[in-house]
Write an enzyme that holds these catalytic residues in place. Sequence first.
Site, short mmCIF file in Angstrom:
data_model
loop_
_atom_site.label_atom_id
_atom_site.label_comp_id
_atom_site.label_asym_id
_atom_site.label_seq_id
_atom_site.Cartn_x
_atom_site.Cartn_y
_atom_site.Cartn_z
N CYS A 69 0.87 -1.17 0.00
CA CYS A 69 0.00 0.00 0.00
C CYS A 69 0.91 1.22 0.00
CB CYS A 69 -0.92 0.01 1.21
SG CYS A 69 -1.95 1.50 1.30
N CYS A 209 -4.93 6.45 -3.49
CA CYS A 209 -4.30 5.13 -3.49
C CYS A 209 -2.91 5.29 -4.08
CB CYS A 209 -5.13 4.13 -4.30
SG CYS A 209 -4.35 2.50 -4.44
N GLY A 210 -1.89 5.10 -3.26
CA GLY A 210 -0.53 5.34 -3.70
C GLY A 210 -0.09 4.43 -4.83
N THR A 211 -0.35 3.13 -4.71
CA THR A 211 0.04 2.21 -5.79
C THR A 211 -0.79 2.46 -7.04
OG1 THR A 211 -1.43 0.52 -4.84
CG2 THR A 211 0.92 0.39 -4.27
#
EC number: 5.1.1.7
Length: 272
Positions: A69, A209-211
């Site tokens: 994450c 959402c980082g990814t």
Amino acid sequence: MVFYKYSGSGNDFLITQSFKKKDFSNLAKQVCHRHEGFGADGLVIVLPSKDYDYEWDFYNSDGSKAGMCGNASRCVGLFAYQHAIAPKEHVFLAGKREISICIEEPNIIESNLGNYKILDTIPNLRCKKFFTNNSVLENILTFYLIDTGVPHLVGFVKNKEWLNSLNTLELRALRHAFNANINIAFIENEETIFLQTYERGVEDFTLACGTGMAAVFIAARLFYNAPKKATLIPKSNESLELSLKNDGIFYKGIVRYIGMSVLGSVFENGCF
């Protein structure tokens, strides 16, 4: 059990420590619940490691585990530094992935997510059965399935306003069809990209959402000639700076410490 709450780009996480690995799925569902718990997008369990500064187990709010994450990696990096677990620059293990952290200012954290993998290029025809009439998604000619620690399906629209007209049922159908998070993005100019993410484990739109931002950035770079450095703006409007260096995805942004919570019943039930 003491939980520390941090927020990165609109994602909030509860972070705690354990000295041994066990299944914290039920605990994650309990404490992450927005009404019956403390409320969070995910739970991070910080664990000791022989080869790294520490390692983690990450749980989504529904209790499911995730290998990676992005925003949580920045949050746990600041937590580890503030609690004297690791120095300003350190490396921890997220599943099988090494994550490097650099704390540049008191609350500006850069995380190196490592490399990525293009899993598939998917023409619109393979997705049309999931669309309703006059769907915004019908205008996306190609979707890209990219692994940035977890799988993400990425598509680009030609109108920024269309990001506010996305159909949750369509995105949910795509999420289950490809077992991936769904990201719909708009490239405003060479260095600015807006996006919306439907996230697994949350099973709804998420503020960030980082990814997912990493996957959108890579797709824009490879297929739309975006530069090696860009600003991505998710639903939360808290921008992140992403860059590509030696095939590693770096991203940098603000992390906020929210507060501390104590759950006494966990000790009584032997969950820790």
